[in-house]
Design an enzyme around this catalytic site. Structure first.
Site, PDB file in Angstrom:
ATOM      1  N   GLU A 187      -5.864 -12.310   6.814  1.00 54.70           N
ATOM      2  CA  GLU A 187      -6.813 -11.207   6.654  1.00 54.70           C
ATOM      3  C   GLU A 187      -7.943 -11.563   5.684  1.00 54.70           C
ATOM      4  OE1 GLU A 187      -4.519  -7.883   5.287  1.00 54.70           O
ATOM      5  OE2 GLU A 187      -3.369  -9.063   3.861  1.00 54.70           O
ATOM      6  N   HIS A 230       0.810  -1.219   0.000  1.00 53.92           N
ATOM      7  CA  HIS A 230       0.000   0.000   0.000  1.00 53.92           C
ATOM      8  C   HIS A 230       0.845   1.273   0.000  1.00 53.92           C
ATOM      9  CE1 HIS A 230      -3.618  -2.304   0.468  1.00 53.92           C
ATOM     10  NE2 HIS A 230      -3.244  -2.818   1.629  1.00 53.92           N
ATOM     11  N   ASP A 279      -8.547  -5.565   6.958  1.00 61.47           N
ATOM     12  CA  ASP A 279      -8.976  -6.439   5.857  1.00 61.47           C
ATOM     13  C   ASP A 279      -9.679  -7.688   6.376  1.00 61.47           C
ATOM     14  OD1 ASP A 279      -8.263  -4.931   3.662  1.00 61.47           O
ATOM     15  OD2 ASP A 279      -6.211  -5.687   3.609  1.00 61.47           O
TER      16      ASP A 279
END
Length: 568
Positions: A157, A51, A181
């Site tokens: 996740e 990310h 997540d």
């Protein structure tokens, strides 16, 4: 053979199992940012290529910058492709974190990509790994030790990975919880920082499976307060899981200068610097102790000088004051020294009026020597006999030269230059109809002008002196003293000087009888002639202090200290 395991700080902390392993997330590129995070007391820094705004080149810069400070660089991959695992580990990373795991086969593929044969399928040959594991490591050492020294971590996740967590946990070194997540995938997202009971139970299941497998578990927290939240207590404890046990104390960071450790035991010894840092004239150190160094790395490595307890406040504990020395207390009770006689203030002597300025025009009655240079600043024209002086133009600077902070110029105009040669070539800013070669041609007491031959008698010269317990050293300032013709005679209370110079075209002479304040020993007195002065050493006859050099000088009331001051 160098040991890679000792260089992997995160693995060392996890193996010891006595405290959580704390770290930071890096989402922006830049080696300087990596170093800032590593210096902030972290055990590891996560280089986030999933990310974060970090590409392959930025990853290669961040990893060695973090490792150079003794902190473990961990790389989170964008995806679980095997080639990404190889690229991350080939930077010299101490471990990898793979997101969005769903199946056991995916985990096995990650492990195979992270291990050299026979345990896996990783290719060998990166030239960048050696710098991140301490000195002396060879390529052979890395090949033989990497499988047991690097960390393979996966994130739970997704619902699929949660359902298989009991099978996944034994395959990796660390199981990492991605709470946001995970909440989204099991349809219980975190809203405004609040966690549903179903998500809390899911995290508890991951923790239980990790403990059962004898592995380590971690979780992402977005703030320090969140890490202390009761909803995160299970996973906060899970960070320090070791040998099937959990640590019940919440870890905190000590804020003492020079410490910065993560601690859970409030009784643990803290070594720190109670004084502020000092940076002066290139030297660095702490006010509380003596070591001074030149580089920032050496400053950060200065051993703390004080022991105490860890603290989470901004102020270090107060240092206990040592008991007063009895001998100092006794000295403080001594009677005051006898009063000194008042010093008579010197009388004001009015400043004599300045001399009348020389004429701005040449005196027509004075003959101008051939080759005389114009006396005005910046002109530089030379006089030549014969031609008429009609039509002369003197371009000059009426102001004074000014030299300030490297620049050079004149007060009368604005131009400034840096080099002296350029300064000498600055064109004048004022113009007069005639040059100034001799001025008014003033005559001295002998009736001779400044350009006449003969000798100029000086009435006085500047002098200065200092003294020791046995001698007075005096300097009479006069340039170009003729060493062959100069005469200096020492008498008991007088100094006879006859100092001719070698100035041309007209010599100077200073001739004087200097009355001395005290008696001297002529046999112990001497002199030497230097380029700008005569220096005489007057051997004292009695060792007393001289408040002035000449006996006809006015006493100022000053007290001169000679030798070493006594001690009480």
């Amino acid at each position: 053979m160098s040991n890679m395991l000792t260089s992997n700080r995160l693995k060392q902390v996890l193996s010891q199992g006595n405290r959580p392993a704390m770290g930071f997330w890096q989402m922006l590129p830049g080696a300087n940012l990596s170093r800032v995070l590593a210096r902030a007391g972290a055990d590891w820094v996560m280089v986030d290529c999933e990310h974060g705004n970090i590409d392959d080149a930025a990853m290669h810069e961040a990893v060695p910058a973090i490792a150079a400070l003794g902190v473990s660089p961990i790389v989170r991959l964008p995806d679980l492709h095997p080639w990404m695992v190889k690229r991350a580990l080939d930077t010299g990373a101490h471990g990898i974190l793979v997101p969005l795991i769903r199946t056991v086969d995916e985990v096995k593929a990650v492990v195979a990509a992270a291990k050299f044969p026979p345990e896996g399928q990783r290719g060998f040959g990166s030239p960048f790994v050696l710098q991140n594991f301490g000195p002396g490591l060879t390529m052979t050492d890395y090949l033989q030790q990497a499988n047991g020294s690097l960390l393979t971590m996966v994130q739970i996740e997704t619902q699929e990975a949660l359902d298989l967590v009991e099978e996944i946990a034994p395959l990796v070194d660390v199981v990492f919880v991605g709470p946001f997540d995970l909440g989204n995938n099991i349809d219980h997202p975190i809203i405004n920082g609040k966690m549903d009971p179903e998500l809390d139970q899911a995290i508890g299941r991951i923790l239980k499976a990790t403990v059962a497998a004898g592995k380590k578990c971690g979780i992402y927290c977005s703030s320090g307060e969140e890490a202390r939240d009761p909803q995160f207590s299970q996973t906060s404890n899970s960070r320090s899981v070791g040998r099937g046990q959990t640590e019940t104390a919440m870890a905190q960071k000590c804020v003492h200068q020079g410490c910065g450790k993560i601690f859970a035991d409030t009784d643990e010894i803290c070594r720190y610097h109670p004084g502020p840092p000092i940076f002066h004239e290139g030297q660095k150190g702490w006010r509380c102790c003596k070591p001074r160094v030149l580089t920032f790395e050496e400053f950060m490595a200065i051993e703390p000088c004080t022991e105490g307890k860890h603290s989470t406040t901004d102020l270090p504990p107060k240092v206990e004051k040592a008991e007063a020395d009895p001998t100092l207390l006794a000295a403080a009770n001594l009677p005051p020294p006898p009063p000194r006689a008042p010093i008579t203030a010197p009388q004001h002597i009015p400043t004599p009026p300045p001399p009348t300025p020389d004429s701005e025009d040449d005196d027509e009655s004075v003959e101008i020597p051939d080759g005389r240079v114009c006396r005005r600043k910046g002109c530089g024209v030379t006089y030549k006999k014969g031609p008429s002086r009609e039509g002369e133009k003197c371009v000059h600077h009426p102001g004074a030269p000014i030299f300030h902070e490297g620049s050079k110029g004149y007060t009368c105009c604005k131009r400034r230059v840096l080099e002296f040669d350029q300064f000498m070539k600055i064109e004048g800013c004022k113009t007069k109809d005639r040059h100034l070669f001799v001025g008014s041609g003033k005559k001295d007491a002998t009736g001779k002008g400044p350009d006449a031959g003969g000798e100029e008698l000086l009435e006085t010269v500047r002098y200065d002196y200092y003294q020791t317990q046995t001698a007075v050293i005096a300097s009479f300032f006069l340039k170009k003293i003729d060493k062959e013709a100069a005469k200096v005679e020492f008498q008991e209370r007088e100094l006879a000087l006859d100092l001719p110079t070698t100035d041309a075209p007209r010599t100077k002479r200073y001739k004087a009888q200097v009355p001395l304040y005290g008696s001297i020993d002529p046999a112990k007195s001497s002199f030497k002639i230097l380029g700008t002065k005569l220096e005489v050493s007057l051997g004292k006859a009695d060792g007393s202090s001289w408040p002035v050099l000449r006996s006809d000088d006015r006493l100022t009331g000053e007290i001169l200290q000679i030798g070493r001051a006594g001690r009480a």
